[in-house]
Scaffold this active site. Structure first.
Site, PDB file in Angstrom:
ATOM      1  N   LYS A 183      87.839  61.665  81.743  1.00 20.77           N
ATOM      2  CA  LYS A 183      89.054  62.492  81.705  1.00 20.77           C
ATOM      3  C   LYS A 183      88.714  63.889  81.176  1.00 20.77           C
ATOM      4  O   LYS A 183      89.181  64.893  81.701  1.00 20.77           O
ATOM      5  CB  LYS A 183      90.133  61.820  80.841  1.00 20.77           C
ATOM      6  CG  LYS A 183      90.730  60.608  81.549  1.00 20.77           C
ATOM      7  CD  LYS A 183      91.587  59.741  80.657  1.00 20.77           C
ATOM      8  CE  LYS A 183      91.945  58.450  81.411  1.00 20.77           C
ATOM      9  NZ  LYS A 183      92.641  57.466  80.587  1.00 20.77           N
ATOM     10  N   GLN A 230      94.520  56.589  74.760  1.00 18.51           N
ATOM     11  CA  GLN A 230      93.747  55.644  75.567  1.00 18.51           C
ATOM     12  C   GLN A 230      94.081  54.209  75.139  1.00 18.51           C
ATOM     13  O   GLN A 230      93.990  53.863  73.966  1.00 18.51           O
ATOM     14  CB  GLN A 230      92.238  55.932  75.390  1.00 18.51           C
ATOM     15  CG  GLN A 230      91.351  55.101  76.272  1.00 18.51           C
ATOM     16  CD  GLN A 230      91.565  55.353  77.772  1.00 18.51           C
ATOM     17  OE1 GLN A 230      91.696  56.482  78.219  1.00 18.51           O
ATOM     18  NE2 GLN A 230      91.623  54.294  78.539  1.00 18.51           N
ATOM     19  N   ASP A 251     100.819  60.144  81.093  1.00 17.61           N
ATOM     20  CA  ASP A 251     100.474  58.821  81.634  1.00 17.61           C
ATOM     21  C   ASP A 251     101.681  58.172  82.312  1.00 17.61           C
ATOM     22  O   ASP A 251     101.535  57.195  83.050  1.00 17.61           O
ATOM     23  CB  ASP A 251     100.000  57.894  80.490  1.00 17.61           C
ATOM     24  CG  ASP A 251      98.494  57.677  80.513  1.00 17.61           C
ATOM     25  OD1 ASP A 251      97.878  57.891  81.578  1.00 17.61           O
ATOM     26  OD2 ASP A 251      97.944  57.275  79.468  1.00 17.61           O
TER      27      ASP A 251
END
Ligand code: NAD
Length: 280
Positions: free
Chosen positions: A52, A96, A119
């Site tokens: 990422k 994460q 997200d």
């Protein structure tokens, strides 16, 4: 032979488009910044976080990395999220997953400002998707819609069957297909006569989490098959939920693993960050 949907090429194309957009935004004085939080040092999570950060650097998005120790408390993590929510220069916040067992993932997801929820996991983002309002969409299913559209595959009016009902893939996938006017069926571990249902599909999405479970007897001749699964087989090679060699000859288009859905997830995360930045 089926058309092999090239997720690597399509994600590269999206990243190029985003890079150009970010350059234009910079010229207008708009900078985009993603905060990435990792708790503990799970090796798979470290690889994802590294990828990422690399994608951000390529596109021109700044990334702030917070690598917190495994023993970080929920309160400490929530305090950091609160701080990042308040920082105008941070457009996106990504935590994460999975988190260590002593931290409540739902509480952490809920703590992220929905305007920075790149997200797309916050209940407000999911609710917005459900009722057709603007909001961030979970990256993997959003990437699948791009794969279909950019491969010229029509969704409207098609029988779409999703195998799996997880919050991050199956459910948002079904909602997105519905938004594109597909006729959508969601199947799961309690579905009876699964093969009968999946054989109705013009577009079959496998997000079941079981290596090579989907063989050709689940697939209608000429269907489009999208494989979300990622597994390592006994030889440490990547494979999907679909038995590719068995299924490919009977379908009209298929995504390989690797190189299909996987690369799209990061591309769509980058897309969400750019969207968050341009709306600021
Ligand atoms: P999950 O385990 O949360 O959900 C799996 C779903 O499949 C469940 O809803 C369950 O009801 C259903 N299911 C399980 N066994 C079944 C059976 N025998 N018949 C019918 N349905 C069954 O998994 P997930 O998070 O949705 O991920 C699915 C797969 O996609 C995994 O392999 C995961 O690694 C992969 N994945 C890939 C990406 C990517 O970027 N490519 C992103 C997320 C997940």
């Amino acid at each position: 032979m089926p058309h092999i949907i090239d997720g690597k090429a399509i994600s590269a194309q999206i990243k190029e488009e985003l890079k150009e957009k970010v350059t234009r935004l910079k010229e207008e004085g708009v900078r985009i910044c993603l905060a990435v939080i990792q708790v503990g040092n799970d090796p798979a999570s470290s690889v994802y976080v590294g990828n990422k950060k690399k994608a951000c650097a390529y596109i021109g998005i700044e990334s702030l990395a917070y690598e917190l120790p495994e023993e970080t408390t929920q309160e400490e993590l929530l305090a950091l999220i609160g701080e990042l929510n308040g920082k105008a220069e941070v457009n996106g916040i990504l935590v994460q997953l999975p988190l260590p067992a002593h931290i409540d993932e739902d509480a952490v997801i809920r703590a992220i400002d929905p305007k920075k929820d790149v997200d797309g996991f916050h209940p407000q983002s999911v609710g917005a998707l459900c009722i057709g309002q603007p909001g961030f969409v979970s990256c993997t299913p959003a990437g699948i819609i791009q794969l279909l559209k950019r491969s010229g595959i029509e969704i409207a009016g098609k029988e779409c069957v999703v195998i799996g009902r997880s919050n991050i893939v199956g459910k948002p996938m079904a909602l997105l297909l519905l938004r594109e006017n597909g006729t959508v069926t969601v199947t799961h571990s309690k579905t009876r006569n699964l093969k009968e249902v999946t054989r109705r599909a013009d577009i079959l999405i496998a997000a079941v989490g079981r290596p090579k479970m989907i063989t050709r007897d689940y697939v209608k001749e000429g269907a489009v098959v999208i494989d979300v699964g990622i597994h390592r087989n006994e030889n440490n090679k990547l494979c999907g939920d679909v038995d590719y060699e068995d299924v490919a000859p009977v379908c009209s288009a298929i995504t390989p693993v690797p190189g299909g859905v996987g690369p799209m997830t990061i591309a769509m995360l980058m897309n969400n960050c750019v969207e968050a930045g341009s709306k600021r």
